[in-house]
Design a protein around this motif. Sequence first.
Motif, mmCIF file in Angstrom:
data_model
loop_
_atom_site.group_PDB
_atom_site.id
_atom_site.type_symbol
_atom_site.label_atom_id
_atom_site.label_comp_id
_atom_site.label_asym_id
_atom_site.label_seq_id
_atom_site.Cartn_x
_atom_site.Cartn_y
_atom_site.Cartn_z
ATOM 1 N N LYS A 128 53.972 72.102 -12.571
ATOM 2 C CA LYS A 128 53.030 72.976 -11.886
ATOM 3 C C LYS A 128 53.376 73.094 -10.403
ATOM 4 O O LYS A 128 53.866 72.152 -9.800
ATOM 5 N N ARG A 129 53.104 74.254 -9.848
ATOM 6 C CA ARG A 129 53.310 74.500 -8.426
ATOM 7 C C ARG A 129 52.253 73.730 -7.638
ATOM 8 O O ARG A 129 51.054 73.859 -7.893
ATOM 9 N N VAL A 130 52.699 72.922 -6.679
ATOM 10 C CA VAL A 130 51.795 72.070 -5.912
ATOM 11 C C VAL A 130 51.714 72.581 -4.478
ATOM 12 O O VAL A 130 52.731 72.698 -3.800
ATOM 13 N N LYS A 131 50.490 72.867 -4.033
ATOM 14 C CA LYS A 131 50.296 73.430 -2.696
ATOM 15 C C LYS A 131 50.850 72.512 -1.611
ATOM 16 O O LYS A 131 51.454 72.978 -0.638
ATOM 17 N N GLY A 132 50.663 71.204 -1.782
ATOM 18 C CA GLY A 132 51.167 70.260 -0.792
ATOM 19 C C GLY A 132 52.677 70.334 -0.651
ATOM 20 O O GLY A 132 53.208 70.239 0.467
ATOM 21 N N LEU A 133 53.381 70.522 -1.777
ATOM 22 C CA LEU A 133 54.837 70.631 -1.728
ATOM 23 C C LEU A 133 55.263 71.970 -1.140
ATOM 24 O O LEU A 133 56.285 72.052 -0.440
ATOM 25 N N VAL A 134 54.493 73.020 -1.406
ATOM 26 C CA VAL A 134 54.780 74.323 -0.805
ATOM 27 C C VAL A 134 54.706 74.202 0.711
ATOM 28 O O VAL A 134 55.580 74.682 1.441
ATOM 29 N N ASN A 135 53.654 73.529 1.191
ATOM 30 C CA ASN A 135 53.485 73.363 2.636
ATOM 31 C C ASN A 135 54.586 72.489 3.229
ATOM 32 O O ASN A 135 55.080 72.757 4.331
#
Length: 217
Positions: A128-135
């Motif tokens: 799953k796409r993780v917002k924390g990793l995107v940031n």
Amino acid sequence: MTRRINAAGLAHIMQWEGCELTAYKDVAGVLTIGYGHTSAAGIPHVKAGMRISQKEAEDILRADLGKFEERVQRLVKVPLTDNQHAVLVSFDFNTGKLHSSTLLKKLNAGDYDAVPAELMKWVNAGGKRVKGLVNRRSAEAGLWAKGEFVSSNTTEAKPRPEPVVTKEYVSWFTGILSTLGLAGAGSGPLQWALAIILVISFGVGLFFFIKKRLDPA
């Protein structure tokens, strides 16, 4: 000698890893402390109930980063600025996948511009796409482009040029404009635009003046 991560890179990792001064179990049930330190990373071995100070957490992190600093230095075959080196250390510390990444292949081929996009591919956890990793990846991409840069594997790193129209120019021309009643005091968009026009006009006028003096005919 192994190249050490710079202050900006260290601050980046501290920010995104977070710090716990009391041992806890991570999502995989592994005892962890400080900035994501586990017994698998080396000493100190983490035990239940263990507590450390903030300074100890930072010292442990620096020791843990040594492995990844060495990997970046060994795996990357093109010149890197301090910020670019820091980004790759952070990426490898987080993923452990620098050695097998397309990012490394493109970088070693001299394609520096491909790195930000390649970083943004590493934003999933558990499928799953993780917002924390995107940031985190976005912050790494920003650090990659910050300050000095290398455009190719044959170009020496050079600082970004300073803007031709500086705040000093704006202040100077704003004073002139205010005296002439053409603009109010300040350094807003209007003052910047007028300053740029005056700088260009002054340069063009000076060019033709010199040309006329050298070639009066």
